[in-house]
Design an enzyme around this catalytic site. Structure first.
Site, short mmCIF file in Angstrom:
data_model
loop_
_atom_site.label_atom_id
_atom_site.label_comp_id
_atom_site.label_asym_id
_atom_site.label_seq_id
_atom_site.Cartn_x
_atom_site.Cartn_y
_atom_site.Cartn_z
N CYS A 69 8.79 -37.74 -3.76
CA CYS A 69 9.53 -38.53 -4.75
C CYS A 69 8.74 -38.69 -6.04
O CYS A 69 9.30 -38.73 -7.13
CB CYS A 69 9.87 -39.90 -4.20
SG CYS A 69 10.70 -39.88 -2.60
N SER A 491 17.49 -48.07 5.40
CA SER A 491 17.34 -47.13 4.30
C SER A 491 18.65 -47.05 3.54
O SER A 491 19.74 -47.25 4.09
CB SER A 491 16.97 -45.76 4.84
OG SER A 491 17.17 -44.75 3.88
#
Length: 575
Positions: A69, A491
């Site tokens: 990320c 999540s």
């Protein structure tokens, strides 16, 4: 710092600006004979007289080799610095941490995820405060680095622009877009023998073709979208792929924008108003965004002394239609949203229906309405529907109460129809790992109401996300037939009937601590309640006999976190 105190500090900073417009407090380290040693240190880093005379801007880089990320952020840092320098400012890059939720998922290490949000906010605040920076541009990619950056911006109240590192491009599997969520669900299929080792390995290899945050409307992309809606990011920047040349361009323009904010004395306290937070919630529920919104937005609001409650989020969701067909509940990725106009397209349709505060100020120096005037809308309705013909009449998040959740709980409804009532026998587990073991033994059956407790902010500690468990449930074909509730969280990639943030949490004696196997749990989506079918007297007796477990950690980062962290309903803040 209260809003009043921030206003006084702003006036004091302006009074002492002795050189370039916007050099509000860095003059403390550069002015006069007494600061000759300080300037000597600056010259050793190559700074000229002009550099020293200009406003100082911190560039908080979360580039690292811990997570994909944030792996591609370094070039964006260079672009931000170029933009600051070109607009007659002096940039100073500094680093801070981030952790990989996806890599720590399902392990003890996941307890560090939410904790990292506080460390990120604290570290950015500390560096900018100590170095007397006049402005700051944080650049972040992974889930907690985005809200951590925004919390720091709010605390510091110095001119700031938030830059998102960008979304990952989709992988390819059998000619179709493919991403990490699909691999997680592949694990569940592997557990039931639907796919073999070779197929799972091929999925693993195909999912992540390069740097960037997970591609659906998961937590990172939800928070990047919030950056635009709340006014801290440049319009259109939330959906740009990490590897796009547009991402580099918008990063450079962010450096220019922070200098414009300095020259015009526009602070986060001018931008992060009640209206801005309401805009952010409206966008999230219209997008079908992550349940983590219910933690992060209240936490950012807390830094501005704004009380944003779960009830506020629920109320806004009830009056806002779901118009974006985004994964995990829908069909499209951030890449697809970017192709049709990105977040500005969604916001323009919401604004046109009177659902946004168009007069809210942003980092462009213009209002939301002014920013959206030139945003194109070609009328497409594939990825983004119209407000008049939405995917659902109400938004993607609902908040529950009832005898199991006096402080509230959060359910994501985007892309699902659970009916109005659902009930089932409790299967109670005191750790996430115990549920995964039960799933591997095929012990979770249709109709079960799985309970995972002692995973809350204090009890975990750190409120672990449960993506491995939820993906396995979906992969085993139980996604619409098993409800899961937890005082932990999920999540942004989670979809299906999953209730998180149940409060009070078990570790502080919340009602979830009293549940036993076989208790019938009922979800009522007409009254938005989560209840266990036992009498109030029985529940009270069980809680009276309950004893708090010893803290899992007593020293170090986690020991401090357990002592300081507040409830999920208050954003799990530590201050």
């Amino acid at each position: 710092m209260t809003t009043t105190t921030k206003g006084k500090q702003k006036a004091e900073d302006k009074k002492h600006a002795k050189r370039a417009p916007g050099k509000w407090r860095s003059w403390e380290t550069t002015e006069g004979a007494i600061r000759a040693p300080h300037r000597s240190m600056m010259r050793a880093m190559g700074l000229s007289d002009r550099d020293i005379a200009q406003p100082f801007v911190g560039v908080a880089s979360m580039h690292n080799e811990v997570t994909v990320c944030n792996f591609g952020i370094a070039p964006l840092v260079d672009e931000v610095k170029r933009g600051v320098s070109g607009a007659q400012g002096t940039p100073f890059m500094f680093g801070t941490i981030t952790v990989s939720d996806a890599i720590s998922m399902g392990t003890e290490g996941m307890k560090g995820s939410l904790v990292s949000r506080e460390i990120i906010a604290d570290s950015i605040e500390t560096v900018c405060f100590a170095e007397r920076f006049d402005g700051v541009v944080p650049i972040a990619g992974c889930d907690k680095s985005l809200p951590g950056s925004m919390m720091a911006i709010a605390r510091l109240n110095i001119p700031a622009v938030f830059v998102y590192g960008g979304s990952i491009l989709p992988g390819n599997w059998e000619g179709k877009p493919f991403q990490l969520q699909d691999v997680g669900e592949g694990v569940g299929k592997h557990q039931v023998g639907e796919i073999d080792d070779a197929t799972l390995r091929a999925m693993e290899i195909a999912a992540c073709p390069g740097p960037g945050a997970c591609g659906g409307m998961f937590t990172a992309n939800t928070m990047s979208s919030i950056g635009e809606a709340i006014g801290l990011s440049l319009p259109g920047s939330a959906s740009e792929p990490a590897v796009s040349s547009r991402k580099r361009d918008s990063s450079r323009r962010a450096g220019e924008a922070v200098m414009n904010l300095l020259r015009n004395d526009i602070r986060p306290s001018d931008i992060l108003t009640r209206k801005a937070f309401e805009n952010a919630v409206t966008l999230v529920v219209a997008l079908g965004g992550s349940t983590n919104t219910a933690l992060h937005l209240p936490a950012i609001a807390h830094e501005m002394d704004i009380d944003l409650t779960l009830e506020d989020i629920h109320e806004i969701s009830m009056r806002t239609p779901l118009i974006a067909d985004m994964k995990p509940g829908g069909n499209y990725l951030m890449y697809d949203l970017d192709r049709v106009g990105g977040v500005p397209l969604v916001m323009k349709r919401l604004l046109g229906a009177g659902l946004l505060h168009g007069d809210a100020l942003t980092v462009t120096g213009k209002t939301i309405a002014e920013n959206l005037e030139q945003a194109p809308d070609d009328g497409q309705t594939t990825v983004v529907k119209t407000v008049e013909a939405p995917l659902a009449a109400t938004g993607g998040l609902v908040v529950l109460h009832g005898n199991l959740a006096p402080e509230g709980a959060v359910l994501k409804v985007a892309g699902h129809d659970y009916g109005t009532r659902w009930n089932g026998p409790a299967r109670v587990f005191d750790r996430e790992e115990l549920v995964m073991e039960a799933l591997q033994r095929r012990e979770i059956k249709k109709g079960d109401f799985v309970v995972i407790r002692y995973e809350g902010p204090k009890g975990g500690p750190g409120m672990r996300e449960m993506l491995d468990v939820t993906s396995a449930i979906v992969g085993q074909g139980l996604g619409e037939d098993v409800f899961l509730m937890t005082d932990g969280r999920f999540s942004g990639a989670t979809h299906g009937p999953m209730i998180g943030h149940v409060g009070p949490e078990a570790a502080v004696g919340g009602p979830i601590a009293a549940l036993r196997d076989g208790d019938v749990i009922e979800l009522d989506l007409e009254r938005f309640e989560l209840n266990v079918r036992i009498s109030a007297e029985e529940l009270s007796d069980r809680l009276a006999a309950w004893r708090a477990p010893e803290p899992v950690y007593t020293r170090g980062t986690f020991g401090k976190y357990i002592k300081l962290v507040q409830s999920a309903a208050k954003g799990a803040v530590t201050g």
